[in-house]
Scaffold this active site. Structure first.
Site, PDB file in Angstrom:
ATOM      1  N   ASP A   1       0.837  -1.106  -0.044  1.00 15.39           N
ATOM      2  CA  ASP A   1       0.073   0.108   0.097  1.00 15.39           C
ATOM      3  C   ASP A   1       0.813   1.218   0.048  1.00 15.39           C
ATOM      4  O   ASP A   1       1.569   1.415   1.111  1.00 15.39           O
ATOM      5  CB  ASP A   1      -0.863  -0.037   1.409  1.00 15.39           C
ATOM      6  CG  ASP A   1      -1.957   1.120   1.029  1.00 15.39           C
ATOM      7  OD1 ASP A   1      -2.107   1.950   0.214  1.00 15.39           O
ATOM      8  OD2 ASP A   1      -2.701   1.217   2.297  1.00 15.39           O
TER       9      ASP A   1
ATOM     10  N   ASP B   1       0.502   7.262  -7.787  1.00 14.40           N
ATOM     11  CA  ASP B   1       0.081   6.073  -6.856  1.00 14.40           C
ATOM     12  C   ASP B   1      -0.080   4.908  -7.727  1.00 14.40           C
ATOM     13  O   ASP B   1      -0.821   5.059  -8.707  1.00 14.40           O
ATOM     14  CB  ASP B   1      -1.271   6.528  -6.327  1.00 14.40           C
ATOM     15  CG  ASP B   1      -1.687   5.298  -5.277  1.00 14.40           C
ATOM     16  OD1 ASP B   1      -0.566   4.647  -4.572  1.00 14.40           O
ATOM     17  OD2 ASP B   1      -2.702   4.831  -5.430  1.00 14.40           O
TER      18      ASP B   1
END
Length: 430
Positions: A111, A315
């Protein structure tokens, strides 16, 4: 000379028979790790009955839900989001690491939207922990497990919750769905990482959360989360010296590739462009400055406050690219005006029938000091046999540069030099 792992794989890696090198040995060279998408056949999430288009549509739901990582007030059109898919571990990649001595393999979500490494630990009765397919880590069986005291520098907000009666640090991390959390002992442990070359490295005294109370919308196929953000507690920050602050990846949709560290993580050569990596709060996220986007020869500047340019998070765990609503509307309108085909009305933005033979204009992303020219596959995704839709979408939260737009670019992060570099690359051959 290798060690390993950033956004790694989905099956358990058994380190028996692998050679192990020390962190000092790893510093003499670089290392690369297999990077596997959660929809890859190597992933436990892989469903052979789904078509690639169904997997992509599921990824779009996860992408919309992931906006909560960056801004709790982020939102997109509810017609594009299945509320049943709202889970805290919505990253697109999985990572395998081993914890303890002897090493115990865990499979976790990788993550980039969080920092702390945590896994479920014994004792953890069913009433306090979510169902997990793999055995829980038992710290009493490890000779290298050490509690962190409340006086340690690592025991600090935002992860510190309290102190135990023995003076040990208790952590608590929560997620934007307001019901998922991990709570337990903050500790240090030896983390063993495996590489694509078959070698492995044992990293001593890595800070992690040993969760004895974990609940919410977690999935039984994963054993926790490995935070890969820029904050102090992340894996990247903790091995920063070993890797000289450098890592890179080259993404392939629904397929495995590699992520590189140290000297292997340097991006150089013809075609490389670099943009500053911003220092902002929270330090977790990797921020860049987006100055403009060009469609053909029409440049659309981005204005943030009273100055040109706007912050955007890059991201790997977000599928789409999200922009402020007014800017996204203008961009999509300009794109539509340059495509000699009739858009199709579906619950996605700017879609065309492939049978209408749309010709897409050239799109260039103008980061500060770096122009990234995109291919049609970076800006339009195929969601069915005869339908493609734009990867640009509107959000009223933090803008995010998603992973479809990053596909087939070797992207390098230099934490020390504060830059992110882009190099057009056939990632399927990496």
């Amino acid at each position: 000379m290798t060690m390993a792992t950033f956004l790694s794989c989905a099956f358990i890696l058994f380190f028996l028979g692998l050679s192990v090198i020390s962190p000092a040995g790893a510093q003499t060279g670089g290392f690369s790790v297999e990077l596997i998408h959660r929809d890859s056949p190597k992933s436990p999430f892989y469903n052979p009955n789904e078509t690639p288009y169904q997997r992509l549509r599921n990824a779009l739901n996860r992408s919309a839900n992931r906006l909560s990582h960056f801004n709790k007030n982020s939102s997109v059109s509810s017609s594009k989001v299945s509320q049943a898919d709202i889970i805290p571990n919505v990253g697109e990649y999985l990572i395998r690491i081993s914890i303890g001595t002897p090493p115990v393999e865990i499979l976790a979500v990788a993550d980039t939207g969080s920092d702390l490494i945590w896994t479920q630990c014994q004792p953890c009765p069913p009433s306090q922990c979510y169902k997990q397919d793999n055995p829980l880590f038992d710290p009493q069986k490890s000779s290298t497990y050490k509690y962190l005291s409340c006086s340690s520098s690592q025991c600090a907000p935002p992860i510190k919750e309290s102190c135990s009666g023995e003076g040990n640090c208790k952590y608590l991390v929560g997620y934007a769905d307001q019901e998922s959390f991990s709570n337990g002992d903050l500790a240090t442990e030896t983390v063993t990482l495996g590489s694509t070359s078959g070698q492995a490295v044992a990293l001593p005294e890595i800070v992690f959360g040993c969760g004895t109370k974990n609940s919410g919308r977690f999935n039984s196929k994963t054993d926790g989360i490995v935070g890969l953000g820029g904050g102090d507690a992340s894996l990247i920050s903790q091995i920063r010296t070993t890797i000289a602050g450098k890592f890179s990846y080259c993404l392939v949709q629904q397929s495995s590739t590699k992520i590189n560290f140290g000297t292997n993580g340097i991006v150089s050569g013809s075609g490389v462009v670099s943009t500053p990596l911003l220092v902002k709060n929270p330090k977790t996220f990797y921020y860049l400055t987006l100055d403009a986007i060009s469609v053909g020869d029409q440049r659309l500047g981005v204005i943030s406050g009273s100055t040109p340019g706007g912050d955007i998070v890059i991201d790997s765990g977000t599928t789409l690219t999200y922009l402020p609503p007014a800017y996204a509307a203008t961009l999509l309108s300009v794109m539509s005006s340059m495509i000699a085909a009739q858009p199709v009305e579906v619950p996605y933005d700017l879609c065309y029938r492939i049978s209408s033979r749309p010709q897409f204009p050239e799109v260039t992303i103008h980061f500060r000091d770096a122009d990234v020219k995109l291919s049609p596959s970076n800006i339009f995704m195929k969601i069915s046999e005869d339908l493609v839709c734009s990867v640009f979408s509107a959000s009223n939260g933090t803008p995010v540069y998603g992973n479809i737009m990053q596909t087939n670019f070797l992207i390098g992060y230099d934490i020390e030099g504060r830059t992110v570099s882009f190099k057009p690359t056939d990632c399927s051959k990496q």
